[in-house]
Design an enzyme around this catalytic site. Structure first.
Site, mmCIF file in Angstrom:
data_model
loop_
_atom_site.group_PDB
_atom_site.id
_atom_site.type_symbol
_atom_site.label_atom_id
_atom_site.label_comp_id
_atom_site.label_asym_id
_atom_site.label_seq_id
_atom_site.Cartn_x
_atom_site.Cartn_y
_atom_site.Cartn_z
ATOM 1 N N GLY A 139 59.754 6.000 0.211
ATOM 2 C CA GLY A 139 59.896 6.717 -1.127
ATOM 3 C C GLY A 139 58.981 6.284 -2.248
ATOM 4 N N GLU A 160 61.602 13.803 3.456
ATOM 5 C CA GLU A 160 60.978 13.246 4.574
ATOM 6 C C GLU A 160 62.158 12.681 5.494
ATOM 7 O OE1 GLU A 160 57.412 10.449 2.391
ATOM 8 O OE2 GLU A 160 59.406 9.507 2.499
ATOM 9 N N LYS A 196 52.608 -4.046 5.640
ATOM 10 C CA LYS A 196 53.830 -3.472 5.344
ATOM 11 C C LYS A 196 54.861 -4.095 6.245
ATOM 12 C CE LYS A 196 51.962 -0.077 2.457
ATOM 13 N NZ LYS A 196 52.238 1.229 2.628
ATOM 14 N N GLY A 237 56.399 7.418 -2.729
ATOM 15 C CA GLY A 237 55.776 8.496 -3.403
ATOM 16 C C GLY A 237 56.882 9.782 -3.835
ATOM 17 N N SER A 247 49.469 8.272 0.677
ATOM 18 C CA SER A 247 47.909 8.216 1.083
ATOM 19 C C SER A 247 47.701 7.850 2.541
ATOM 20 C CB SER A 247 47.441 6.903 0.204
ATOM 21 O OG SER A 247 48.192 5.739 0.580
ATOM 22 N N THR A 248 48.536 7.053 3.346
ATOM 23 C CA THR A 248 48.254 7.159 4.800
ATOM 24 C C THR A 248 48.485 8.537 5.443
ATOM 25 O OG1 THR A 248 49.321 4.896 4.548
ATOM 26 C CG2 THR A 248 48.687 5.645 6.901
HETATM 27 C C1 5RP Z 1 56.362 8.549 0.092
HETATM 28 C C2 5RP Z 1 56.437 7.325 1.159
HETATM 29 C C3 5RP Z 1 55.359 7.058 1.679
HETATM 30 O O1 5RP Z 1 55.408 7.237 3.173
HETATM 31 C C4 5RP Z 1 55.056 5.606 1.282
HETATM 32 O O2 5RP Z 1 55.456 5.557 0.052
HETATM 33 C C5 5RP Z 1 53.805 4.758 1.791
HETATM 34 O O3 5RP Z 1 52.850 5.201 1.300
HETATM 35 P P1 5RP Z 1 51.267 5.026 1.229
HETATM 36 O O4 5RP Z 1 50.858 5.393 2.769
HETATM 37 O O5 5RP Z 1 50.416 5.453 0.333
HETATM 38 O O6 5RP Z 1 51.343 3.355 1.261
HETATM 39 O O7 5RP Z 1 57.642 7.223 1.402
HETATM 40 O O8 5RP Z 1 57.897 8.903 -0.194
#
Ligand code: 5RP
Length: 226
Positions: free
Chosen positions: A100, A108, A126, A102, A35-36
């Site tokens: 991870g 990545e 975080k 996502g 999302s970021t």
């Molecule tokens: C996806 C990731 C994302 O960077 C991690 O989950 C953070 O996500 P968000 O920005 O939605 O908090 O590693 O595989």
């Protein structure tokens, strides 16, 4: 009081300043997932025509980039990138991360490995003292699900199959809770070495170079100690 969404936006905007400095007709930007990262992608749209293109760490990010008319290149056609920009699920003061959430951890890690600098964007929630409260994702070849799960139990974790999820590479994800990771590079090497693990979501052997953490009072920047 800024919402989490507004904080994520602030972090994404801060990373766009790095793009501004690097921009050029042959410059390729590495792009993360989540999302970021989505907010970063939306901001990156204004660089259309001012950068050579992007490399995406997931099909999801590739589709979003293409939706903005940004060129998405195959990593095999790219030999260097000044920056890779991505979020994190947890990050510590050494800029070691768990990623991870996502499910895009493997791509990545691959795209980040080609970039000169990994810029991590996140809200300050975080930032943790010890990695492991967020369940550690592992991308695993399906036939190794149970053998890898047993190995993780032996290492003190509680693995859980991410139900109904298949990675962009056709594999499964095990999310491992109950870990408190004191030596992240050593743990990453150990887990990556288990037969059937494609990669684990620890980014410690090669962590972030810069973290842009959005707080209620602005961006807190952390740089990797050399
Ligand atoms: C996806 C990731 C994302 O960077 C991690 O989950 C953070 O996500 P968000 O920005 O939605 O908090 O590693 O595989």
């Amino acid at each position: 009081m800024l919402s989490q969404q507004e904080l994520k936006q602030q972090a994404a905007d801060a990373a766009l300043e790095f793009v501004e400095q690097a921009a050029g007709p042959d410059v390729i930007i590495g792009v993360g997932t989540g999302s970021t990262a989505d907010l970063f992608i939306d901001g990156l749209a204004r660089f259309k025509g001012r950068i050579g293109g992007t490399v995406a760490s997931s099909e999801r990010s590739a589709a979003r980039l293409a939706g903005h008319g940004l060129k998405v290149l195959d990593l095999n056609d790219v030999s260097s990138m000044p920056i890779y920009v991505d979020g994190a699920d947890e990050i510590d003061a050494n800029l070691h991360m768990i990623k991870g959430g996502g499910g895009a951890l493997t791509r990545e890690k691959i795209v980040a490995s080609v970039a000169e600098r990994f810029i991590c964007i996140a809200d300050e929630s975080k930032l943790v003292q010890t990695l492991g409260k967020f369940p550690l994702p592992l991308e695993v070849i399906p036939m190794a699900r149970e053998s890898v799960a047993r190995a993780l139990v032996a290492l003190g974790g509680q693995p859980k199959l991410r139900d109904g999820f298949v990675t962009d590479n056709g594999n499964i994800i095990l999310d491992v809770s109950g870990l408190s990771i004191s030596d992240a590079p050593a743990f990453e090497a150990r887990v990556n070495n288990l037969p059937g693990v494609v990669t684990c979501g620890l980014f410690a052997l090669a962590g972030a170079d810069v973290a842009l953490l959005a707080t209620q009072s602005g961006i807190r920047r952390l740089d990797r100690r050399s």
